[in-house]
Design an enzyme around this catalytic site. Structure first.
Site, PDB file in Angstrom:
ATOM      1  N   ASP A 122       0.614  -1.184  -0.018  1.00 42.43           N
ATOM      2  CA  ASP A 122       0.155  -0.124  -0.077  1.00 42.43           C
ATOM      3  C   ASP A 122       0.682   1.363  -0.037  1.00 42.43           C
ATOM      4  O   ASP A 122       0.272   2.497  -0.044  1.00 42.43           O
ATOM      5  CB  ASP A 122      -1.159  -0.063   1.281  1.00 42.43           C
ATOM      6  CG  ASP A 122      -0.024  -0.028   2.549  1.00 42.43           C
ATOM      7  OD1 ASP A 122       1.236   0.007   2.499  1.00 42.43           O
ATOM      8  OD2 ASP A 122      -0.708  -0.141   3.538  1.00 42.43           O
ATOM      9  N   ASP A 249      19.511  -5.279  -1.242  1.00 39.87           N
ATOM     10  CA  ASP A 249      18.844  -3.946  -1.524  1.00 39.87           C
ATOM     11  C   ASP A 249      18.779  -3.133  -0.152  1.00 39.87           C
ATOM     12  O   ASP A 249      18.594  -2.197  -0.123  1.00 39.87           O
ATOM     13  CB  ASP A 249      17.347  -4.363  -1.961  1.00 39.87           C
ATOM     14  CG  ASP A 249      16.635  -5.190  -1.014  1.00 39.87           C
ATOM     15  OD1 ASP A 249      17.029  -6.337  -0.739  1.00 39.87           O
ATOM     16  OD2 ASP A 249      15.407  -4.853  -0.327  1.00 39.87           O
ATOM     17  N   ASN A 250      19.350  -3.713   0.853  1.00 38.16           N
ATOM     18  CA  ASN A 250      19.375  -3.093   2.203  1.00 38.16           C
ATOM     19  C   ASN A 250      20.809  -2.881   2.532  1.00 38.16           C
ATOM     20  O   ASN A 250      20.994  -2.575   3.722  1.00 38.16           O
ATOM     21  CB  ASN A 250      18.756  -3.787   3.423  1.00 38.16           C
ATOM     22  CG  ASN A 250      17.160  -3.882   3.133  1.00 38.16           C
ATOM     23  OD1 ASN A 250      16.574  -2.918   2.583  1.00 38.16           O
ATOM     24  ND2 ASN A 250      16.510  -4.719   3.700  1.00 38.16           N
TER      25      ASN A 250
HETATM   26  P1  AMP Z   1      12.274  -3.362   3.259  1.00 39.70           P
HETATM   27  O1  AMP Z   1      11.899  -4.742   3.801  1.00 39.70           O
HETATM   28  O2  AMP Z   1      11.831  -2.338   3.861  1.00 39.70           O
HETATM   29  O3  AMP Z   1      13.397  -3.367   2.844  1.00 39.70           O
HETATM   30  O4  AMP Z   1      11.512  -3.331   1.859  1.00 39.70           O
HETATM   31  C1  AMP Z   1      11.565  -4.506   0.781  1.00 39.70           C
HETATM   32  C2  AMP Z   1      10.737  -4.033  -0.366  1.00 39.70           C
HETATM   33  O5  AMP Z   1       9.258  -4.199  -0.266  1.00 39.70           O
HETATM   34  C3  AMP Z   1      11.064  -2.697  -0.928  1.00 39.70           C
HETATM   35  O6  AMP Z   1      10.996  -2.647  -2.519  1.00 39.70           O
HETATM   36  C4  AMP Z   1       9.981  -1.845  -0.290  1.00 39.70           C
HETATM   37  O7  AMP Z   1       9.737  -0.869  -0.875  1.00 39.70           O
HETATM   38  C5  AMP Z   1       8.928  -2.956  -0.555  1.00 39.70           C
HETATM   39  N1  AMP Z   1       7.808  -2.529   0.454  1.00 39.70           N
HETATM   40  C6  AMP Z   1       7.841  -2.613   1.928  1.00 39.70           C
HETATM   41  N2  AMP Z   1       6.445  -2.404   2.637  1.00 39.70           N
HETATM   42  C7  AMP Z   1       5.902  -1.604   1.530  1.00 39.70           C
HETATM   43  C8  AMP Z   1       4.644  -1.265   1.472  1.00 39.70           C
HETATM   44  N3  AMP Z   1       3.865  -1.260   2.550  1.00 39.70           N
HETATM   45  N4  AMP Z   1       4.093  -0.908   0.344  1.00 39.70           N
HETATM   46  C9  AMP Z   1       4.704  -1.039  -0.817  1.00 39.70           C
HETATM   47  N5  AMP Z   1       6.064  -1.810  -0.792  1.00 39.70           N
HETATM   48  C10 AMP Z   1       6.668  -2.074   0.107  1.00 39.70           C
HETATM   49 MG    MG Z   2      14.845  -2.158   2.114  1.00 42.04          MG
END
Ligand code: AMP
Ligand code: MG
Length: 483
Positions: A122, A249-250
């Site tokens: 979202d 990606d992190n």
């Molecule tokens: P993260 O776990 O924050 O490193 O996110 C991993 C991937 O999931 C990234 O591409 C984020 O942009 C995407 N992502 C995480 N949470 C959301 C969300 N609520 N809506 C859209 N994309 C998300």
């Molecule tokens: Mg991330």
């Protein structure tokens, strides 16, 4: 009044496929919940603009932006599995602000609505996860560990649908860069060679200018990126930090800690500890972080092969050579840091053996990581042995350990204090602070923690409760991405 300090958007210089120009969604009833005065001061900026209605509008999707907001494209290995397209699914990079000394820093909103990369998400973030990023990044900054910083948290005034409906939030973060290992993976897979080169040149010119003078600039880039990680990860480990989602990606190419999800600090020391509810295999456990960083760096190096040499064998050799220093650098940073924690500067075999046995010794009793090193520091400063000895289940083992330590230590107390924070962001306190702030609008503990964590080497009398490890029933065993 000072002006909006966000005046540049460097990323427009990247190949177009690396981002999507898109404005953040408008938060319906934005409220500035916390503003990082410490950071603003550190950047040499005035707080007046940041406290203004204009700033709240800028940080909540409600402004006419003078710089182009954008979401970045990236790929990434998540828990080892490759995703060809991730990207900022809930973040908007507003541009760069200029600090008093002329540096530019990215300003990004996280939790600011859907982008072309949202997939099924979202685009929103919970207030609780935004506050978590704020507290933990503040803790890292206080510890002197390279990190993205949280400038502010905005309450969006809307509920986001998770397992339970929850208050929505936006964390405004600053970073030297938002280019990740995954950004290079995306470029290598999707872009022409000259566009990949443009990305690499962008990173070199902004962050590693000395690499440009090297005989092989892209090999120098790999080596420089690896050197930053070889320094960063031991810093994490020596304060008991577990990032929790070291997906490619992190991992920032400039070596800042980025993307605070289920990260946490260790209380009782277990080397294979994980907190993240989704890390079933322990891939990102405390003691795996060095080898995972290296694995991620190998993925980074692979993306640059086409730029290293037209002869693919030669390119591979150059990449391998560029990664070679990592292991020794990592070990040196780790061992030197640990020796500072122990107050040992000797370099001989005996000292080395003792230092190597410290973590296995702590692991036997699952001793509280932070308390152990603090009691040792106090002992070095002249305190009684009893508080340290009481941490050993077997007093004979403790007495023998202490005897060896006394022989080896040259106990420079000031160095030990600087290597051994008294305060870490303990999970049970963090969770309590987030719950009280986000669910009951009670900010007392959150504010107290945010302030204390910014200076974790001493603590005010009124904050002594923050140092106390959790009782077994208080322990937080798992952390969640809580996106
Ligand atoms: P993260 O776990 O924050 O490193 O996110 C991993 C991937 O999931 C990234 O591409 C984020 O942009 C995407 N992502 C995480 N949470 C959301 C969300 N609520 N809506 C859209 N994309 C998300
Ligand atoms: Mg991330």
């Amino acid at each position: 009044m000072t002006q909006n300090p966000i005046t540049k958007q460097h990323y427009l210089d990247l190949p177009e496929a690396m981002f999507s120009a898109i404005a953040p969604s408008k938060a319906p009833a934005p409220k500035l919940l916390t503003l990082n005065h410490r950071l603003i001061k550190q950047l040499g900026l005035q707080t007046d603009w940041f406290n203004s209605p204009e700033a709240v509008a800028v940080f909540s999707g409600n402004a006419d932006y003078s710089t182009q907001p954008l979401a970045m494209a990236y790929a990434g290995h998540q828990f080892g599995g490759y995703s060809p397209l991730l990207g900022d699914g809930r973040a908007h990079l507003l541009g760069q602000l200029q600090t008093a000394n002329g540096d530019y820093l990215d300003v990004q909103l996280k939790g600011s609505g859907a982008t072309p990369y949202s997939r099924r998400g979202d685009g929103k973030a919970t207030l609780s996860s935004s506050l978590r990023e704020y507290l933990i990044s503040e803790a890292m900054a206080g510890l002197g560990i390279p990190t993205t910083n949280s400038l502010a948290v905005i309450g969006t005034g809307e509920m986001v649908q998770r397992e339970q409906p929850q208050a929505g939030g936006i964390v405004v973060r600053t970073a030297q860069s938002h280019i990740r290992v995954g950004s290079f993976q995306y470029a290598a897979a999707n872009l022409e060679r000259d566009e990949l080169q443009a990305l690499a040149d962008f990173v070199i010119s902004h962050h590693f200018p000395e690499a440009a003078n090297s005989e092989s600039p892209y090999a120098a880039l790999i080596e420089a990126v690896a050197a930053r990680q070889a320094k960063l990860i031991p810093q994490w480990m020596l304060v008991g930090f577990i990032h929790g989602v070291m997906n490619t990606d992190n991992m920032s190419v400039v070596g800042e800690t980025i993307d605070f999800g289920p990260c946490a600090f260790i209380d009782e020391f277990i080397p294979s500890k994980t907190f993240s509810s989704i890390d079933h295999q322990g891939r990102y456990a405390w003691n795996q972080q060095g080898s995972i960083a290296y694995w991620n760096l190998a993925r980074f190096a692979e993306t640059l092969l086409p730029l290293l040499d037209d002869d693919s064998d030669k390119a591979v050799t150059l990449a391998e050579n560029a990664l070679k220093p990592f292991q020794d650098q990592f070990r040196d940073h780790f061992v030197n840091g640990l020796k500072q924690k122990l107050g040992i500067s000797r370099d001989d075999e005996e000292a080395q053996q003792f230092v190597e046995q410290v973590f296995p010794t702590l692991a036997k009793d699952q001793t509280d990581f932070t308390v152990f090193f603090n009691r040792l520091t106090e002992l070095a400063a002249g305190s009684d042995e009893a508080p340290l000895l009481s941490l050993f289940s077997d007093q004979a083992v403790g007495a023998e350990w202490l005897k060896q330590w006394r022989e080896l230590s040259d106990a420079d107390v000031a160095t030990m204090r600087q290597a051994n924070p008294v305060l870490i962001a303990r999970n049970h306190q963090v969770e309590k602070a987030l719950e009280e702030a986000s669910e009951r609008d009670d900010w007392a503990l959150f504010n107290r923690l945010a302030e204390a964590l910014a200076d974790p080497y001493q603590v005010a009398d009124g904050d002594l409760d923050l140092l106390v490890p959790p009782e077994p029933q208080e322990r937080v065993m798992q952390t969640f991405c809580g996106t």
